[in-house]
Design a protein around this motif. Structure first.
Motif, mmCIF file in Angstrom:
data_model
loop_
_atom_site.group_PDB
_atom_site.id
_atom_site.type_symbol
_atom_site.label_atom_id
_atom_site.label_comp_id
_atom_site.label_asym_id
_atom_site.label_seq_id
_atom_site.Cartn_x
_atom_site.Cartn_y
_atom_site.Cartn_z
ATOM 1 N N SER A 1 0.822 -1.207 0.000
ATOM 2 C CA SER A 1 0.000 0.000 0.000
ATOM 3 C C SER A 1 0.859 1.261 0.000
ATOM 4 C CB SER A 1 -0.964 0.001 1.183
ATOM 5 O OG SER A 1 -0.277 0.135 2.399
ATOM 6 N N MET A 2 2.043 1.201 0.586
ATOM 7 C CA MET A 2 2.949 2.347 0.562
ATOM 8 C C MET A 2 3.513 2.576 -0.844
ATOM 9 S SD MET A 2 3.058 3.801 3.376
ATOM 10 C CE MET A 2 2.401 3.514 4.972
ATOM 11 N N ASN A 3 3.747 1.500 -1.587
ATOM 12 C CA ASN A 3 4.282 1.632 -2.940
ATOM 13 C C ASN A 3 3.280 2.247 -3.902
ATOM 14 O OD1 ASN A 3 6.762 0.572 -2.245
ATOM 15 N ND2 ASN A 3 6.203 -1.517 -2.793
ATOM 16 N N ILE A 4 1.992 1.958 -3.747
ATOM 17 C CA ILE A 4 1.007 2.512 -4.679
ATOM 18 C C ILE A 4 0.581 3.929 -4.318
ATOM 19 C CG2 ILE A 4 0.158 0.238 -5.343
ATOM 20 C CD1 ILE A 4 -2.325 0.756 -3.645
ATOM 21 N N MET A 5 1.087 4.455 -3.188
ATOM 22 C CA MET A 5 0.778 5.840 -2.846
ATOM 23 C C MET A 5 1.438 6.833 -3.795
ATOM 24 S SD MET A 5 0.332 6.572 1.119
ATOM 25 C CE MET A 5 1.438 5.482 1.932
ATOM 26 N N ALA A 6 2.474 6.418 -4.511
ATOM 27 C CA ALA A 6 3.104 7.280 -5.499
ATOM 28 C C ALA A 6 2.141 7.579 -6.654
ATOM 29 C CB ALA A 6 4.372 6.631 -6.032
ATOM 30 N N ASP A 7 1.188 6.680 -6.894
ATOM 31 C CA ASP A 7 0.173 6.859 -7.941
ATOM 32 C C ASP A 7 -1.102 7.503 -7.399
ATOM 33 O OD1 ASP A 7 1.917 5.555 -9.659
ATOM 34 O OD2 ASP A 7 1.043 3.592 -9.214
ATOM 35 N N LYS A 8 -1.032 8.072 -6.182
ATOM 36 C CA LYS A 8 -2.181 8.675 -5.498
ATOM 37 C C LYS A 8 -3.297 7.654 -5.253
ATOM 38 C CE LYS A 8 -1.705 13.527 -6.223
ATOM 39 N NZ LYS A 8 -2.436 14.751 -6.255
ATOM 40 N N LYS A 9 -2.913 6.450 -4.835
ATOM 41 C CA LYS A 9 -3.869 5.417 -4.451
ATOM 42 C C LYS A 9 -3.673 5.131 -2.965
ATOM 43 C CE LYS A 9 -4.148 3.069 -8.888
ATOM 44 N NZ LYS A 9 -3.994 1.775 -9.587
ATOM 45 N N TYR A 10 -4.760 5.178 -2.214
ATOM 46 C CA TYR A 10 -4.710 4.975 -0.765
ATOM 47 C C TYR A 10 -5.620 3.826 -0.390
ATOM 48 C CZ TYR A 10 -2.489 9.527 -0.836
ATOM 49 O OH TYR A 10 -1.635 10.563 -1.104
ATOM 50 N N THR A 11 -5.184 3.006 0.563
ATOM 51 C CA THR A 11 -5.916 1.805 0.961
ATOM 52 C C THR A 11 -6.504 2.004 2.355
ATOM 53 O OG1 THR A 11 -4.306 0.532 -0.312
ATOM 54 C CG2 THR A 11 -5.745 -0.693 1.161
#
Length: 99
Positions: free
Chosen positions: A19-29
């Motif tokens: 979930s931390m890696n996809i935060m670069a794409d402005k995706k939050y879990t």
């Protein structure tokens, strides 16, 4: 559904390496209420965090894991996760800053 308010929809953020890696794409879990739908999740995120615009919401139902205690078996509770993608001009969510 039994009168779920917007502050009851989002239970807590999910903080994992993925979930931390996809935060670069402005995706939050987030871990959300099991009976919440995508429209309710979108409304809750936009009301709880200022300056945030949601582009889309993906949800997944997670089954409970089987656990054993001695000779008896049981299951943990079912959960529901939501991955919220923000628009490009949206502000970032501050609770994830500094992690």
């Amino acid at each position: 559904m039994a009168n779920v308010q917007y502050y009851d929809v989002i239970l807590k953020p999910v903080i994992t390496e993925k979930s931390m890696n996809i935060m670069a794409d402005k995706k939050y879990t987030f871990l959300v209420h099991p009976e919440a739908n995508k429209a309710m999740i979108k409304e809750a995120v936009e009301k709880m965090f200022d300056g945030v615009k949601v582009a889309k919401v993906n949800t997944m139902n997670c089954e409970g894991k089987t656990k054993r205690r001695g000779m008896t078996f049981g299951k943990t509770a079912k959960t529901k996760k939501a991955i919220v993608q923000l628009t490009e001009d949206s502000k970032d969510i501050e609770i994830f800053a500094g992690l």
